[in-house]
Scaffold this active site. Structure first.
Site, PDB file in Angstrom:
ATOM      1  N   ASN A  62       5.497  -1.718  -8.513  1.00 26.59           N
ATOM      2  CA  ASN A  62       5.119  -3.066  -8.085  1.00 26.59           C
ATOM      3  C   ASN A  62       4.283  -3.695  -9.203  1.00 26.59           C
ATOM      4  OD1 ASN A  62       4.092  -5.343  -6.865  1.00 26.59           O
ATOM      5  ND2 ASN A  62       2.844  -4.243  -5.355  1.00 26.59           N
ATOM      6  N   LYS A 100       3.226  -6.641  -9.472  1.00 26.51           N
ATOM      7  CA  LYS A 100       2.333  -7.710  -8.980  1.00 26.51           C
ATOM      8  C   LYS A 100       2.475  -8.953  -9.869  1.00 26.51           C
ATOM      9  CE  LYS A 100      -0.452  -4.175  -6.885  1.00 26.51           C
ATOM     10  NZ  LYS A 100      -1.752  -3.717  -6.391  1.00 26.51           N
ATOM     11  N   HIS A 151       2.323  -6.268   2.163  1.00 26.46           N
ATOM     12  CA  HIS A 151       1.388  -5.625   1.228  1.00 26.46           C
ATOM     13  C   HIS A 151      -0.046  -6.085   1.561  1.00 26.46           C
ATOM     14  CE1 HIS A 151      -0.759  -4.653  -2.439  1.00 26.46           C
ATOM     15  NE2 HIS A 151       0.212  -3.795  -2.698  1.00 26.46           N
ATOM     16  N   GLU A 190      -2.408  -7.027  -0.193  1.00 25.73           N
ATOM     17  CA  GLU A 190      -2.850  -8.236  -0.902  1.00 25.73           C
ATOM     18  C   GLU A 190      -2.281  -9.494  -0.230  1.00 25.73           C
ATOM     19  OE1 GLU A 190      -1.601  -6.919  -4.782  1.00 25.73           O
ATOM     20  OE2 GLU A 190      -3.164  -5.389  -4.701  1.00 25.73           O
ATOM     21  N   GLU A 226      -0.155   2.715   2.442  1.00 26.35           N
ATOM     22  CA  GLU A 226      -1.021   2.319   1.327  1.00 26.35           C
ATOM     23  C   GLU A 226      -2.439   2.053   1.829  1.00 26.35           C
ATOM     24  OE1 GLU A 226       1.101   0.818  -2.289  1.00 26.35           O
ATOM     25  OE2 GLU A 226       0.893  -0.929  -1.007  1.00 26.35           O
ATOM     26  N   GLY A 247      -5.745  -0.055  -6.261  1.00 23.53           N
ATOM     27  CA  GLY A 247      -6.397  -0.672  -7.420  1.00 23.53           C
ATOM     28  C   GLY A 247      -7.821  -0.212  -7.665  1.00 23.53           C
ATOM     29  N   SER A 260      -3.442   3.730  -6.253  1.00 20.59           N
ATOM     30  CA  SER A 260      -3.960   4.397  -7.458  1.00 20.59           C
ATOM     31  C   SER A 260      -3.159   5.633  -7.860  1.00 20.59           C
ATOM     32  CB  SER A 260      -5.447   4.753  -7.278  1.00 20.59           C
ATOM     33  OG  SER A 260      -6.218   3.576  -7.157  1.00 20.59           O
TER      34      SER A 260
HETATM   35  P1  PGA Z   1      -2.208   0.496  -7.456  1.00 17.58           P
HETATM   36  O1  PGA Z   1      -1.431  -0.489  -6.450  1.00 17.58           O
HETATM   37  O2  PGA Z   1      -1.246   1.603  -7.807  1.00 17.58           O
HETATM   38  O3  PGA Z   1      -2.586  -0.342  -8.618  1.00 17.58           O
HETATM   39  O4  PGA Z   1      -3.379   1.032  -6.688  1.00 17.58           O
HETATM   40  C1  PGA Z   1      -0.557   0.009  -5.483  1.00 17.58           C
HETATM   41  C2  PGA Z   1       0.017  -1.134  -4.697  1.00 17.58           C
HETATM   42  O5  PGA Z   1      -0.686  -2.113  -4.477  1.00 17.58           O
HETATM   43  O6  PGA Z   1       1.192  -1.094  -4.287  1.00 17.58           O
END
Ligand code: PGA
Length: 266
Positions: free
Chosen positions: A10, A12, A93, A95, A174, A180, A221
């Site tokens: 992903n 983003k 997601h 976010e 997740e 993140g 992460s």
């Molecule tokens: P990250 O994000 O690996 O940067 O923690 C995972 C995600 O948001 O799908």
């Protein structure tokens, strides 16, 4: 039949056009020998077409879709626009939930729209705060998970799905606290929660047989340093990778961790 393994990157809201082309090309070249894994790229929607034009066989994913197929929805992307370009869409997601105010009802509507349009939804669910599972009995763990927001998210995001819908769903577990932050959930923690999610899907949502075939991934992460921890857990059917999917070497090493582990899973 063993479940399929998915490694999803992903990106983003990152990459310029030229960076996106270099990244996609690099990852696809370096991982092309792993036919048994589903390696899926989720670039920003504006780069889906140029990547698809250059790499016809690439498996692509939208980072979001809207619940309606067309109309006055400035800035949104419709499932019908993805036809022939992306077969998957990440839906719900964290976010999207936190920054853009998406609730379970909207997530549910998007999931249904995706399924109707033959897009496989990757439904993301995750708790805000790490659940304290230390020292709990097996049934204590089950109770703690049952009373967390995870189950409400899972149930309402998938409300009204039929058995055949469930055959085309991927779930991404997740935990919000791990996204993140560099604080990844351990393989054991992620596997334990995923087992509970699968039980709920089997008991309350789709039926036991179908639940066994639903891929459930971990995200938060994930890096080349910890990927083997997830690859080694039979409950975990792959990973949704954010930050570490932006570098060819890093992402490819995550894929390689799963390619190696996959051998003994069969
Ligand atoms: P990250 O994000 O690996 O940067 O923690 C995972 C995600 O948001 O799908």
């Amino acid at each position: 039949m063993p479940r399929k393994i998915y490694i999803i990157g992903n990106w983003k809201m990152n990459t310029t056009l030229s960076e996106a082309m270099v990244l996609a090309g690099g990852i696809l070249r370096r991982t092309e020998k792993f036919h048994h894994l589903n390696i899926v790229l989720a670039p920003p929607s504006i780069w889906l077409v140029p990547i698809k034009e250059q790499h016809k066989r690439a498996k692509l994913c939208a980072q979001n879709i809207y619940s309606t197929l067309k109309g006055a929805y400035t800035g949104e992307v419709s499932a019908i626009m993805l036809k022939g370009i992306a077969h998957y869409a990440i839906i719900g997601h964290s976010e999207r939930r936190s920054t853009f105010g998406e609730d379970n009802m909207l997530v549910n509507a998007k999931v249904k729209t995706a399924l109707r349009e033959n897009i496989t939804p990757i439904i993301a669910v995750g708790e805000e705060k790490k659940l304290d599972l230390e020292g709990l009995t097996d049934s204590g763990v089950t109770q703690r998970v049952l009373h967390s927001e995870l189950i409400e998210q899972l149930k309402s995001s998938t409300m009204g799905l039929s058995g055949s819908d469930w055959e085309n769903v991927i779930v991404a577990y997740e935990p919000v606290w791990a996204i993140g932050t560099g604080r990844n959930a351990s393989g054991a923690y992620a596997a334990r929660i995923i087992k509970e999610l699968r039980d709920i899907i089997g008991q309350k949502l789709s039926g036991a047989d179908i639940a066994k075939s639903v891929p459930i991934l971990y995200g938060g992460s994930v890096s080349r340093h910890n990927a083997a921890e997830y690859a080694g857990q039979a409950e975990i059917d792959g990973v949704l990778v954010g930050g570490a999917s932006l570098q060819v070497g890093e992402f490819s090493q995550i894929v390689e961790a799963f390619a190696g582990a996959d051998k003994w899973r069969k």
